[in-house]
Design an enzyme around this catalytic site. Sequence first.
Site, PDB file in Angstrom:
ATOM      1  N   SER A  91       0.846  -1.191   0.000  1.00 45.34           N
ATOM      2  CA  SER A  91       0.000   0.000   0.000  1.00 45.34           C
ATOM      3  C   SER A  91       0.885   1.246   0.000  1.00 45.34           C
ATOM      4  O   SER A  91       1.685   1.422  -0.913  1.00 45.34           O
ATOM      5  CB  SER A  91      -0.943  -0.030   1.207  1.00 45.34           C
ATOM      6  N   HIS A 148      -8.035  -4.933  -1.008  1.00 48.69           N
ATOM      7  CA  HIS A 148      -6.744  -4.310  -0.701  1.00 48.69           C
ATOM      8  C   HIS A 148      -5.844  -5.231   0.107  1.00 48.69           C
ATOM      9  O   HIS A 148      -4.631  -5.069   0.115  1.00 48.69           O
ATOM     10  CB  HIS A 148      -6.968  -2.996   0.047  1.00 48.69           C
TER      11      HIS A 148
END
Length: 690
Positions: free
Chosen positions: A550, A664
């Site tokens: 991320s 994610h």
Amino acid sequence: MKKTLLLTLFLVSNLYTMMAQEDPYLWLEEVDGKKALDFVEAQNKSTLNVLMQQKDYQDIYSKSLAVINATDRIAFPTIYGNYIYNFWQDKEHIRGIWRRTTKESYASANPVWETLLDIDALSKQDNVKWVYKAAQGLYPNYDRFLVSLSKGGGDAVVVKEFDASSKKFIADGFNMPESKCNINYLDANTLIVGTDFGDGSMTTSGYPRIVKLWKRGTALSDAKTIYEGETTDVSDWGYTMRDGDKNYLLVSKGTSFFSSKAYVMVNDKLVLLDIPDDATLNTIHKNQLIITLKSNWTVGSTTYKQGSVIGANFTSLLTGTKSIQLIYEPDAYSSVNEIEHTKNYLLIDILTNVKNELYVYSYINERWSKTKINAPDLGTIAIGSTDKLSDDYYFTFQNFLTPTSLYAANAQGTTLNKVKSLSSYFDASKYKVEQFKMKSKDGEMIPYFVISAKNTILNGNNPTLLNAYGGFEISEVPFYSGVIGQAWLEKGGIFVLANIRGGGEFGPKWHQAGLKEKRQNIYNDFHGVAEDLIARKITSRQHLGIMGGSNGGLLMGVAFTQRPDLYNAVVCQVPLLDMHRFNKLLAGASWMGEYGDPDTSDWEFIKKYSPYQNITKDAKYPEVFFMTSTRDDRVHPGHARKMAAKMMDLGHKVYYYENTEGGHGGSSTNEQKAKFYALYYSYLWMKLKV
């Protein structure tokens, strides 16, 4: 003056439009576009053909899956009334079960669990790859829940009301269509809801900007609007804070990722709280609004310092009067990690030099006092779950060499009961943990942990994996991992965790030192830790690998583009990489408070580190391993796709793997997680072995 400004804005706008049109890889931003998916399929096949053939792949996969599926794992508790709730995945429950047991049974060696919802069975019934996201109960009986389910693991969810007694979704109950949404019970017949109500109802960040009250038995379209934010807000949402039997409705106007305006509903009108926009509202306890400060706040003649926790008389604050007491003030080496409360006490978890301490605070006769809990030291404490109807709570303790243990306690006393512990997956007696500090480019001292075998020879030949995050005030703290132990340490590797700026290890100032135009500090810190590892002869460039996801994936991208001479392996997970377009992709606009706005003059400092724009043909980069998920609806998979494609077209070898689900987090099932671990560590050993 005005004409000049308008002309400048016009020219800048056209410049960015031209730059976007010049990007030959924009087609890879079409998430489900045929050409894009063909690219993904081809790269996945190429990568799997290499990495799955590595000699350690199957061993790492099997051992990782055994760790993840272990039946003696801790079933982490969530307290609702007299029950302990838990979501559980194993080899028999691929997508998982949501279940509960009594408090008494949970405290026993073999709890008797009652399955409430079988996600595998539901997925088969609906022909949808459901991923369980959350469940929130209806106070005070907790007989009804709002269950959030994702199609494939993304942030967008379907919300259905569930009856815990009948173990069924309520046919005529609340049912929210798929959206990135905010939803909370106000009472038994009313929800506070923000969702996609149609055109113009979402922010540019992709989150709700309208807050409504939805009455049971009515259509969602008939819900009553109580607040409308701006499209430029990050997110506007409604929620409740309970102080004993009192329940307050609040609305947060998210002006940026790190700032918001807080409103409280009083007599059917929203009252704006006169507190700093960057302050965090933690809870309401005995009419004290508990606030964590991100910057200094002067009230009258008193200045409350950045990072402090204060209590404000809530009813007085609603009338514009500030009556404030200091609860906790950090020093240069400490910060607040988390705050929770039980029925009668406040729990504050403090991080001191990247090690946790837990305190119970009492508010008696309008004065605060504290007691330190005699929890294990030299490790990480996390408050697991608290009971708002009693003073019971759970917390966990772990460090790099100590398996996670779950403790039960009551805030009225200091007695602790170790309820459960993870198994030891590797022989910790063979290893040591050291904490070093190195001086960054601007003189700031940056700490980092090194986990290595006690008989390690400092000759520069040790395969070493360096991990960091560096953003959003997220602290990187010691943790136990059976996977890292077996897949990395036992095979001869050294693991390093760096506490670079951008995180929250030393409070808001540590985070703010890396915001926007200061972001290069974060990258200098990371490069500096790598250089220090080499200077200490712990490793060398040939044997140094890095991994992050991320915002940590962005860190990886910057690391290998700025200093390709330092790293020989890079695992770049669900990353941001094209910082010129990050604010136009999915939730990207919400992060401009962290990175800046590339559509303004901020681009002048962003472009200096944006990995996608800084790739060149002539540089000698490590063979990067990119990973993302097709169903990641937070960080767009286009970042990793475009970066991989551009590098390959410039003649650089890369590895690329994109999971078709997982959101994610990258994966939805334990098998998918084990596959990722096997791919990562097989790649790292292929690149870094002696």
